[in-house]
Scaffold this active site. Sequence first.
Site, PDB file in Angstrom:
ATOM      1  N   GLU A 138     -43.957 -29.992 -85.643  1.00  0.00           N
ATOM      2  CA  GLU A 138     -44.114 -31.492 -85.057  1.00  0.00           C
ATOM      3  C   GLU A 138     -45.602 -31.749 -84.971  1.00  0.00           C
ATOM      4  OE1 GLU A 138     -43.076 -34.520 -81.403  1.00  0.00           O
ATOM      5  OE2 GLU A 138     -41.509 -33.315 -81.895  1.00  0.00           O
ATOM      6  N   ASP A 171     -48.159 -34.948 -83.531  1.00  0.00           N
ATOM      7  CA  ASP A 171     -48.037 -36.074 -82.871  1.00  0.00           C
ATOM      8  C   ASP A 171     -49.292 -37.045 -82.578  1.00  0.00           C
ATOM      9  OD1 ASP A 171     -45.528 -35.732 -82.158  1.00  0.00           O
ATOM     10  OD2 ASP A 171     -45.998 -34.878 -80.186  1.00  0.00           O
ATOM     11  N   GLU A 224     -49.836 -39.972 -79.863  1.00  0.00           N
ATOM     12  CA  GLU A 224     -49.132 -40.673 -78.658  1.00  0.00           C
ATOM     13  C   GLU A 224     -50.220 -41.651 -77.904  1.00  0.00           C
ATOM     14  OE1 GLU A 224     -45.377 -38.357 -77.231  1.00  0.00           O
ATOM     15  OE2 GLU A 224     -47.247 -37.052 -77.025  1.00  0.00           O
ATOM     16  N   GLU A 253     -51.738 -30.057 -75.957  1.00  0.00           N
ATOM     17  CA  GLU A 253     -52.195 -31.696 -75.815  1.00  0.00           C
ATOM     18  C   GLU A 253     -53.841 -31.592 -75.801  1.00  0.00           C
ATOM     19  OE1 GLU A 253     -50.193 -30.229 -73.520  1.00  0.00           O
ATOM     20  OE2 GLU A 253     -48.503 -31.503 -73.433  1.00  0.00           O
ATOM     21  N   ARG A 275     -53.049 -24.935 -65.815  1.00  0.00           N
ATOM     22  CA  ARG A 275     -51.993 -24.886 -66.451  1.00  0.00           C
ATOM     23  C   ARG A 275     -51.705 -23.535 -67.283  1.00  0.00           C
ATOM     24  NH1 ARG A 275     -50.934 -29.179 -71.106  1.00  0.00           N
ATOM     25  NH2 ARG A 275     -49.082 -28.234 -71.197  1.00  0.00           N
TER      26      ARG A 275
END
Length: 304
Positions: free
Chosen positions: A107, A109, A111, A136, A291
């Site tokens: 995928e 993206d 957004e 991201e 993260r």
Amino acid sequence: MRKMAPFSFPTLMGVCVVFVMAGLVMSSSSSTSRFDEFFQPSWALDHFLYEGEVLRMKLDTNSGAGFSSKSKYMFGKITAQIKLVEGDSAGTVTAFYMSSDGPKHHEFDFEFLGNTTGEPYLLQTNVYVNGVGNREQRFSLWFDPSKDFHRYSIFWTQHRVVFLVDDIPIRVHTNMEHKGLPFPRDQAMGVYSSIWNADDWATQGGRVKTDWSHAPFVASYKGFEIDACECVATVAAAENMRRCSNSNNGEKRRHWWNDPTFSALTVHQSHQLMWTHANHMVYNYCTDTARFPVPPVECLHHRH
């Protein structure tokens, strides 16, 4: 990221073909097509409004909405001109993306994360490979995307995936299979878009909720372009990949994206990419040590 309401494509007979509807170079102007030539609504049909060449899709307290391509593709370039929700759009997400099917899907993206009035939109990009995302990168744009239409493109080859805004590259995901890292080049993808409520995370990490007094929230589209290798479900993935990867397969027109010219950014495009990262990138998963205490493997090798 979730995109809401999956859609199943009808089974078609045939093989992959070159679908021609764009320029030969990433920075060129190209002809465009109407929505219904490439796409169809996939949910909430009563949330679509057609005004000449412009499609408007809305989110209200009843539902969001989404559309999907009639075909799937492997390699090439897709583009849509989008004008985002005006005013207070906090909590909303407008997505434009490519995706394959299944738990190990690929995928790519775009957004667009809504804002409170006066605050900038954020554009989040993400890449999923074999069902794994968490890649991201977020950008503040150098214009107000709610005031006019702008071009958003995904350029996908065997060598890299390039995200472009008005033909300016903002992100490159490079094939590093030689480093033992998987790259999305073995699954045909559909093209999708949706508008939906995501106030649990979209604006300031979910601290700002959707103000439904501003509904309906409307995203507008025009200028659809697809120049890619069109595939159908009845052909094996390996055969699709072979045909779409071939630079000269007897079709009337070469698969131009396989030309060595497109195996890397030009010097000018590389400078544009560095400019967007230096001036407009506001989040990069590769540098998020909270993260990822151990950086993702691809971050150790990516130049950009």
